[in-house]
Motif scaffolding. Structure first.
Motif, PDB file in Angstrom:
ATOM      1  N   ALA A  86       5.600  21.418   0.107  1.00 46.25           N
ATOM      2  CA  ALA A  86       6.777  20.581  -0.101  1.00 46.25           C
ATOM      3  C   ALA A  86       6.409  19.273  -0.778  1.00 46.25           C
ATOM      4  O   ALA A  86       7.144  18.767  -1.624  1.00 46.25           O
ATOM      5  CB  ALA A  86       7.459  20.311   1.242  1.00 46.25           C
ATOM      6  N   CYS A  87       5.238  18.709  -0.406  1.00 48.21           N
ATOM      7  CA  CYS A  87       4.855  17.430  -0.974  1.00 48.21           C
ATOM      8  C   CYS A  87       4.245  17.570  -2.359  1.00 48.21           C
ATOM      9  O   CYS A  87       4.005  16.587  -3.040  1.00 48.21           O
ATOM     10  CB  CYS A  87       3.853  16.717  -0.057  1.00 48.21           C
ATOM     11  SG  CYS A  87       4.627  16.028   1.399  1.00 48.21           S
ATOM     12  N   SER A 131      18.292  22.810  -1.625  1.00 49.59           N
ATOM     13  CA  SER A 131      16.918  23.087  -1.199  1.00 49.59           C
ATOM     14  C   SER A 131      16.148  21.786  -1.009  1.00 49.59           C
ATOM     15  O   SER A 131      15.371  21.650  -0.076  1.00 49.59           O
ATOM     16  CB  SER A 131      16.210  24.025  -2.181  1.00 49.59           C
ATOM     17  OG  SER A 131      16.108  23.419  -3.444  1.00 49.59           O
ATOM     18  N   ASN A 132      16.393  20.821  -1.880  1.00 49.71           N
ATOM     19  CA  ASN A 132      15.715  19.528  -1.703  1.00 49.71           C
ATOM     20  C   ASN A 132      16.099  18.866  -0.399  1.00 49.71           C
ATOM     21  O   ASN A 132      15.260  18.291   0.295  1.00 49.71           O
ATOM     22  CB  ASN A 132      16.050  18.592  -2.868  1.00 49.71           C
ATOM     23  CG  ASN A 132      15.026  18.744  -3.986  1.00 49.71           C
ATOM     24  OD1 ASN A 132      14.100  19.535  -3.864  1.00 49.71           O
ATOM     25  ND2 ASN A 132      15.202  17.999  -5.058  1.00 49.71           N
ATOM     26  N   LEU A 158       4.137  22.015   4.536  1.00 51.88           N
ATOM     27  CA  LEU A 158       4.296  20.598   4.245  1.00 51.88           C
ATOM     28  C   LEU A 158       3.584  20.224   2.953  1.00 51.88           C
ATOM     29  O   LEU A 158       4.094  19.441   2.158  1.00 51.88           O
ATOM     30  CB  LEU A 158       3.742  19.762   5.402  1.00 51.88           C
ATOM     31  CG  LEU A 158       4.550  19.834   6.689  1.00 51.88           C
ATOM     32  CD1 LEU A 158       3.774  19.193   7.818  1.00 51.88           C
ATOM     33  CD2 LEU A 158       5.876  19.134   6.510  1.00 51.88           C
ATOM     34  N   TYR A 200       5.090  10.301   3.062  1.00 51.08           N
ATOM     35  CA  TYR A 200       4.763  11.444   3.911  1.00 51.08           C
ATOM     36  C   TYR A 200       3.269  11.648   4.012  1.00 51.08           C
ATOM     37  O   TYR A 200       2.734  11.951   5.065  1.00 51.08           O
ATOM     38  CB  TYR A 200       5.406  12.725   3.376  1.00 51.08           C
ATOM     39  CG  TYR A 200       6.895  12.748   3.525  1.00 51.08           C
ATOM     40  CD1 TYR A 200       7.720  13.023   2.438  1.00 51.08           C
ATOM     41  CD2 TYR A 200       7.486  12.512   4.759  1.00 51.08           C
ATOM     42  CE1 TYR A 200       9.083  13.052   2.576  1.00 51.08           C
ATOM     43  CE2 TYR A 200       8.860  12.529   4.896  1.00 51.08           C
ATOM     44  CZ  TYR A 200       9.651  12.799   3.803  1.00 51.08           C
ATOM     45  OH  TYR A 200      11.000  12.818   3.939  1.00 51.08           O
ATOM     46  N   ILE A 236       9.018  15.103  -5.437  1.00 49.54           N
ATOM     47  CA  ILE A 236      10.093  14.603  -4.585  1.00 49.54           C
ATOM     48  C   ILE A 236       9.846  13.147  -4.244  1.00 49.54           C
ATOM     49  O   ILE A 236       8.734  12.650  -4.350  1.00 49.54           O
ATOM     50  CB  ILE A 236      10.208  15.394  -3.268  1.00 49.54           C
ATOM     51  CG1 ILE A 236       8.848  15.397  -2.554  1.00 49.54           C
ATOM     52  CG2 ILE A 236      10.646  16.813  -3.518  1.00 49.54           C
ATOM     53  CD1 ILE A 236       8.952  15.823  -1.140  1.00 49.54           C
ATOM     54  N   PHE A 263       1.720  11.824   7.768  1.00 47.88           N
ATOM     55  CA  PHE A 263       1.197  13.061   8.329  1.00 47.88           C
ATOM     56  C   PHE A 263      -0.251  12.942   8.751  1.00 47.88           C
ATOM     57  O   PHE A 263      -0.746  13.787   9.480  1.00 47.88           O
ATOM     58  CB  PHE A 263       1.362  14.215   7.340  1.00 47.88           C
ATOM     59  CG  PHE A 263       2.784  14.607   7.106  1.00 47.88           C
ATOM     60  CD1 PHE A 263       3.165  15.215   5.923  1.00 47.88           C
ATOM     61  CD2 PHE A 263       3.752  14.364   8.051  1.00 47.88           C
ATOM     62  CE1 PHE A 263       4.485  15.581   5.694  1.00 47.88           C
ATOM     63  CE2 PHE A 263       5.068  14.715   7.848  1.00 47.88           C
ATOM     64  CZ  PHE A 263       5.436  15.324   6.658  1.00 47.88           C
ATOM     65  N   ILE A 310      14.408  20.564   2.420  1.00 44.45           N
ATOM     66  CA  ILE A 310      13.001  20.177   2.453  1.00 44.45           C
ATOM     67  C   ILE A 310      12.838  18.794   3.061  1.00 44.45           C
ATOM     68  O   ILE A 310      11.964  18.554   3.878  1.00 44.45           O
ATOM     69  CB  ILE A 310      12.400  20.231   1.038  1.00 44.45           C
ATOM     70  CG1 ILE A 310      12.317  21.684   0.582  1.00 44.45           C
ATOM     71  CG2 ILE A 310      11.026  19.603   1.007  1.00 44.45           C
ATOM     72  CD1 ILE A 310      11.762  21.859  -0.796  1.00 44.45           C
ATOM     73  N   HIS A 311      13.726  17.884   2.648  1.00 47.86           N
ATOM     74  CA  HIS A 311      13.610  16.536   3.190  1.00 47.86           C
ATOM     75  C   HIS A 311      13.853  16.496   4.682  1.00 47.86           C
ATOM     76  O   HIS A 311      13.163  15.788   5.409  1.00 47.86           O
ATOM     77  CB  HIS A 311      14.606  15.601   2.482  1.00 47.86           C
ATOM     78  CG  HIS A 311      14.000  14.943   1.290  1.00 47.86           C
ATOM     79  ND1 HIS A 311      13.113  13.901   1.389  1.00 47.86           N
ATOM     80  CD2 HIS A 311      14.133  15.196  -0.036  1.00 47.86           C
ATOM     81  CE1 HIS A 311      12.730  13.534   0.171  1.00 47.86           C
ATOM     82  NE2 HIS A 311      13.325  14.300  -0.705  1.00 47.86           N
ATOM     83  N   ARG A 343       5.601  19.165  -4.766  1.00 52.08           N
ATOM     84  CA  ARG A 343       6.657  19.080  -5.766  1.00 52.08           C
ATOM     85  C   ARG A 343       6.986  17.632  -6.078  1.00 52.08           C
ATOM     86  O   ARG A 343       6.533  16.728  -5.418  1.00 52.08           O
ATOM     87  CB  ARG A 343       7.906  19.782  -5.223  1.00 52.08           C
ATOM     88  CG  ARG A 343       7.673  21.248  -4.953  1.00 52.08           C
ATOM     89  CD  ARG A 343       8.537  21.717  -3.788  1.00 52.08           C
ATOM     90  NE  ARG A 343       9.961  21.629  -4.067  1.00 52.08           N
ATOM     91  CZ  ARG A 343      10.693  22.664  -4.486  1.00 52.08           C
ATOM     92  NH1 ARG A 343      10.129  23.836  -4.671  1.00 52.08           N
ATOM     93  NH2 ARG A 343      11.987  22.526  -4.707  1.00 52.08           N
ATOM     94  N   PHE A 389      13.262  18.830   6.782  1.00 50.27           N
ATOM     95  CA  PHE A 389      12.043  19.377   7.363  1.00 50.27           C
ATOM     96  C   PHE A 389      10.957  18.309   7.413  1.00 50.27           C
ATOM     97  O   PHE A 389      10.354  18.052   8.453  1.00 50.27           O
ATOM     98  CB  PHE A 389      11.631  20.579   6.509  1.00 50.27           C
ATOM     99  CG  PHE A 389      10.297  21.169   6.870  1.00 50.27           C
ATOM    100  CD1 PHE A 389       9.321  21.348   5.907  1.00 50.27           C
ATOM    101  CD2 PHE A 389      10.020  21.564   8.164  1.00 50.27           C
ATOM    102  CE1 PHE A 389       8.114  21.919   6.220  1.00 50.27           C
ATOM    103  CE2 PHE A 389       8.808  22.120   8.487  1.00 50.27           C
ATOM    104  CZ  PHE A 389       7.846  22.302   7.517  1.00 50.27           C
ATOM    105  N   LEU A 390      10.726  17.657   6.263  1.00 46.81           N
ATOM    106  CA  LEU A 390       9.667  16.659   6.205  1.00 46.81           C
ATOM    107  C   LEU A 390       9.949  15.501   7.153  1.00 46.81           C
ATOM    108  O   LEU A 390       9.060  15.020   7.850  1.00 46.81           O
ATOM    109  CB  LEU A 390       9.520  16.137   4.775  1.00 46.81           C
ATOM    110  CG  LEU A 390       8.906  17.124   3.782  1.00 46.81           C
ATOM    111  CD1 LEU A 390       8.998  16.571   2.377  1.00 46.81           C
ATOM    112  CD2 LEU A 390       7.463  17.385   4.126  1.00 46.81           C
TER     113      LEU A 390
END
Lengths: 282, 432, 292
Positions: C92-93, A14-15, C89, C103, C97, C107, A18-19, C95, A21-22
């Protein structure tokens, strides 16, 4: 053992997704910026013939030329003054008003707030002419003060809206505590509300800085003196009636984009970090 | 931290508040507002030259782009803050409104002084755009109210190298519409693009349509239509609209033509991706900057009919007017006389590859510009017709042509729609 | 005592109200009453036509309502595509990571660029004749050549393409505001839910969504207001109104002001536009209040 492995690989998968995608979104964001920069390093005839991102020669002198021919020195300085003054003005004025609308009771509070909201929703085309005539009557037309006041008004409604929404959600305990300690209303606003509102204020700052920094038509209409013009007006000099000097224009636009990116870089820390420092459980 | 910011803010506000003082000069200064980015440097040089000659300071201020300039002028007119010399970017109707509001100085007496020496130095068609003739429909007393500083024509250009590639003779551009349409098939086969022009901006479409209207039915009928005496559903008008349909069907138009602004079309022609372009004489300067080695020639649009001559739009390119309320009227006029005299015009023309308005300045211009200049014989311009069409009708007409080009409407449909709007506007006018 | 208290309250709003009255109310009244005149923007005389301009807008001006429809279409795409993208987005950001900060900066680059540059750059990317035709080439390269299209020059896809570019430019704002909102949700709530055995989806549904609703309402209102007023992007992408396919209200108002020299009519159009926006925003606001 199987379970742990399953969960771990699921997390990695999943990570990774996600990456991916980003990153793909990030690439689409970067490409036009890179195009702008690479165009700024080319020559006028190469710009449309050579479509690769990396130019064959790096004409860094375009930047020097753009700076000089665009009269950037003075106009750059003007833009900074206008942006700082307007942002400063809006932060103070709108946070005071938003706090009052949210926390204080007085007659006409609801009515006034609705007026501000309506203003946010009703754009006035042709307002330039009205403002021109108005400023003329106030003898503020060809002056920075007049321009700054107009621009403060432009961002006022949205900023009040953003801040009031935040103040409404703000828990009252801290304010009550301050009041019990004998703090005046202004004091509460200054010492409690403003610090808590840092993330929203940061959004307000970025939003208004961007608006003022990119504005050019009002400035062009109400200023006669070139020495008062902001940066964007100087940039238009590269977009001639018939000939557009693309490389210089791109160089100019790149120079213009940089300060705002810096403002954002500085502010975005507050938007994200300041929020979790709120320290109050919702 | 905050306190320092407050102080800084207050200081800044107070210091800039006081920055609006203006110095008062003993010698007169003429303020000129213009929009011509490409000529600003040349103007500044000419201003310096004038100052050394006469001691009068001329201050050229550039406000670009032209849209913004136009708004600034209108705002200044409201506040009666117009400079000594300026331009009106707009139609004859707007020009008339400015005159009626008392903003524009009548220059007829200056023009006709000394046996009309100033007047006669210009190409008559250049002056015509700035002139109001007797019995014009704008209710303005006849006279000359503006000074042209260059002329321009809008014609077609063709790429000589691509012509050879297609097997055509580069010195023989198409003279008739049929020849032009036949080239369309060749262009499609070779995978090139045909005609490019800024037809995202409707006025360019209007220009070519008007040219064909003059060619197909003659000037008198066109003017009669504007006056409301002939409907747009007349077969001749349908023929005009058909020209565009034929061009589209034959493949001689570039793809995506209707989404192009003029700058895009200039770029495509300069990069030799398009065989034809429809553009004004200013394009010479543009193409030179984008591709100095471009081999091309100018031609008038190929005739659709032999009954009447083909017309092109031409006349004054840019013009200056004098503020009637200016305190430096006389000096301003004197400067404009100097600016439009033979030497200055030649200098201006050479510096920016434009055509001079002074007919004695044509001696040394590049061949391609000379081709454009020769087009002046066929030139006309809406601003000299004495009547204006309703802007809503023009808009419907031009948008209709856009629809024809993208294949969404037929010429008959467009003619019907335009005529309906025309009748509505006529009714409104009668009711006033 | 009470009087002094109330007066103090007024002081808070005084500067805002003062500036607002002078620089908004006065021009607004001027424009509002101008909507009832026929004026070319230059003459010193105006012709009073009462509600004639408004009648014309509502009964005859087909182009105007077409432009409203187009703006509405772009807005709906913005509300869905743009805001869902921004939310995803942001989530996602939110979390833990790597490269989160990277990012966050990237963005926000699209909103910073001027609309003119965005239009030019994207036209370059999308268009095949005067551009690099990157999208089509990528599709062909991936074997999806059938999907290659004249995105900008085909009237049926032009508006959607413009809408997507607009979303690209705007999602940065939504992203920022959503991210800020997501970060106000205390981590303890998620922890507690996890301990109780809730799945990721359940904690999203029960914790994240409800707490984010006020922020979503804010973003929706701002999106609608901002998107309905788009126009610079359209001019730099497709040159103008493209025979009506990419017509938007602001372009129509500018056409009335400059093309037809009908300043009074343009003001009437502007007021109509404002009214529509107010009604839409009012409905949104009511809707959100009920939801809470």
């Amino acid at each position: 053992m199987k379970n742990a492995f399953y969960y771990k690989s699921k997390k990695i998968l999943s990570n990774t997704l996600i990456h991916i995608f980003l990153i793909s979104v990030a690439v689409t964001c970067l490409y036009p910026l890179l195009w702008m920069i690479s165009s700024s390093l080319k020559t006028q005839d190469m710009i449309f013939k050579d479509i690769s991102l990396i130019p064959h020669q790096f004409r860094l002198e375009n930047y020097v030329l753009a700076w000089r021919e665009g009269g950037f020195g003075r106009n750059f300085f003007n833009s900074i003054i206008y942006t700082v003054s307007v942002v400063f003005g809006i932060v103070i004025v709108s946070s005071m008003a938003a706090y009052a609308f949210s926390r204080l009771r007085f007659i006409g509070s609801k009515f006034l707030f609705i007026m501000f909201m309506a203003a946010m929703m009703i754009p006035i085309p042709g307002s330039f002419v009205a403002l021109y005539v108005l400023l003329n009557k106030l003898h503020l037309r060809n002056t920075p003060a007049g321009y700054i006041l107009c621009m403060i008004n432009v961002g006022l409604s949205t900023s009040i809206f953003l801040l009031k929404t935040f103040f409404d959600k703000m828990p009252k305990e801290l304010e009550d505590a301050a009041r019990i300690d004998g703090c005046s209303k202004i004091g509460i606003w200054w010492h409690v509300a403003i610090p808590l509102a840092k993330p929203v204020l940061a959004v307000v700052i970025v939003l208004n800085a961007l608006t003022v920094w990119n504005e050019y038509i009002l400035a062009l209409i109400i200023f006669d003196d070139r020495s008062f013009m902001p940066l964007q007006v100087a940039l238009q000099a590269f977009q001639g009636e018939f000939v557009t000097n693309y490389p210089l224009l791109m160089a100019g636009l790149t120079i213009t984009a940089l300060p705002i990116i810096l403002v954002y870089l500085f502010m975005q820390k507050y938007i994200i970090k300041g929020v979790t420092q709120g320290a109050v459980v919702g | 931290m905050w306190f320092k910011n407050v102080c800084l803010g207050a200081f800044v506000l107070f210091s800039v508040l006081g920055c609006s003082q203006q110095k008062i000069d003993s010698k007169p200064t003429i303020n000129i507002w213009h929009w011509m980015t490409d000529r600003d440097a040349t103007f500044q040089e000419l201003a310096k030259k004038y100052e050394t000659l006469t001691g009068v300071r001329v201050n050229f201020e550039l406000y670009a782009p032209s849209d913004a300039y136009s708004q600034k002028i209108r705002a200044a007119a409201q506040g009666t803050n117009l400079p000594d010399v300026f331009g009106i970017l707009g139609e004859k109707r707007d020009f008339a409104s400015f005159i009626r509001a008392g903003h524009i100085l009548d220059l007829t007496s200056y023009m006709e002084a000394d046996n009309s020496s100033w007047k006669n130095s210009f190409f008559p068609k250049a002056l015509a755009v700035n002139e109001f003739t007797p019995q014009n429909s704008y209710r303005i007393n006849p006279g000359i109210f503006g000074v042209p500083i260059d002329i321009m024509t809008i014609q077609m250009v063709y790429n000589k190298k691509l012509f050879s590639q297609l097997g055509l003779n580069p010195s023989r551009p198409p003279k008739t519409l049929q020849e032009f349409l036949d080239i369309g098939a060749k262009i499609q086969a070779a995978g090139l693009q045909g005609l490019v022009s800024g037809w995202g901006e409707v006025w360019m479409i209007d220009c070519l349509a008007s040219n064909y209207a003059f060619n197909i039915m003659g000037k008198d009928k066109v003017l009669a239509t504007i006056k409301g005496e002939v409907p747009y559903t007349d077969p001749d008008w349908i023929k005009v609209l058909y020209v565009f349909k034929q061009m589209k069907d034959s493949g001689v138009l570039a793809q995506g033509l209707v989404t192009m602004i003029n700058k895009t079309s200039e770029q495509l022609f300069a990069n030799e991706k398009a065989v034809f372009a429809f553009n004004g004489s200013w394009c010479v300067n543009v193409y030179k900057g984008m591709n100095p080695g471009l081999e091309y020639g100018a031609m008038i649009p190929p005739e659709a009919s032999e009954k009447f001559p083909m017309a092109i739009w031409g006349g004054a390119g840019s013009s200056f007017m004098v503020n009637a309320r200016s305190k430096n009227k006389e000096e301003a006029v004197k400067f404009l006389i100097w600016l439009t005299s033979q030497d200055q015009q030649a200098y201006l023309a050479a510096a920016t590859n434009n055509l001079p308005a002074n007919k004695n300045s044509l001696s040394k211009i590049p061949e391609i510009l000379a081709q454009f200049a020769r087009g002046m014989d066929y030139a006309t311009h809406p601003n000299v017709w004495g009547v204006s069409e309703f802007s809503l009708v023009i808009e419907a007409f031009d948008r209709g042509i856009q629809s024809i080009i993208i294949g969404e409407k037929t010429p008959e449909q467009v003619a019907d729609e335009v005529q309906k709007i025309k009748e509505r506007e006529l009714a409104k006018k009668r009711a006033q | 005592m009470k009087v002094r208290d109330t007066l103090e309250n007024y002081v808070f709003v005084l500067p805002a109200v003062a500036i607002f009255s002078i620089f908004y109310i006065i021009p607004f009244i001027w424009v509002f009453q101008l909507g009832m005149f026929e004026w070319d923007g230059i003459s010193f005389t105006k012709i009073f036509v009462g509600l004639g301009n408004f009648k014309e807008i509502f009964t005859q001006d087909v182009n105007w309502w077409h432009s409203m429809w187009n703006a509405g279409y772009i807005t709906i795409i913005a509300l869905t595509f743009q805001n869902i993208l921004a939310f995803m987005l942001a989530w996602a950001c939110d979390r833990e990571i790597k490269m989160k900060n990277f990012y966050r900066v990237i963005f926000f680059i699209p909103p910073v660029l001027s609309e003119v540059v965005v239009g030019m750059a994207w036209r370059f990317i999308i268009n095949d004749i005067d551009g690099a035709n990157i999208i089509n080439r990528t599709l062909i390269g991936m074997g999806l050549g059938n999907f290659a299209h004249n995105w900008l020059s085909d009237p049926s896809t032009a508006l959607t393409t413009v809408a997507i570019v607009h979303c690209w430019k705007g999602f940065g704002w939504g992203f920022l505001i959503f991210l800020a909102g997501l970060q106000t949700i205390p981590r303890e709530l998620y922890e507690a839910a996890r301990v109780d055995g809730a799945s990721a989806w359940q904690s999203f549904k029960k914790i994240t969504l409800p707490l984010m609703i006020p922020i979503m309402v804010l973003v929706v209102i701002l999106t609608v207001l901002g998107t309905m007023q788009v126009f610079v992007l359209i001019v730099s992408l497709v040159g103008g109104e493209f025979a009506g396919h990419t017509s938007v209200p602001v372009l129509r108002i500018l056409a009335s002001m400059r093309g037809s020299s009908r300043f009074g009519y343009a003001c009437a159009q502007g007021i109509t536009f404002g009214l529509v926006l107010v009604i839409i925003s009012f409905i949104q606001y009511r809707f959100s209040k009920k939801g809470q």
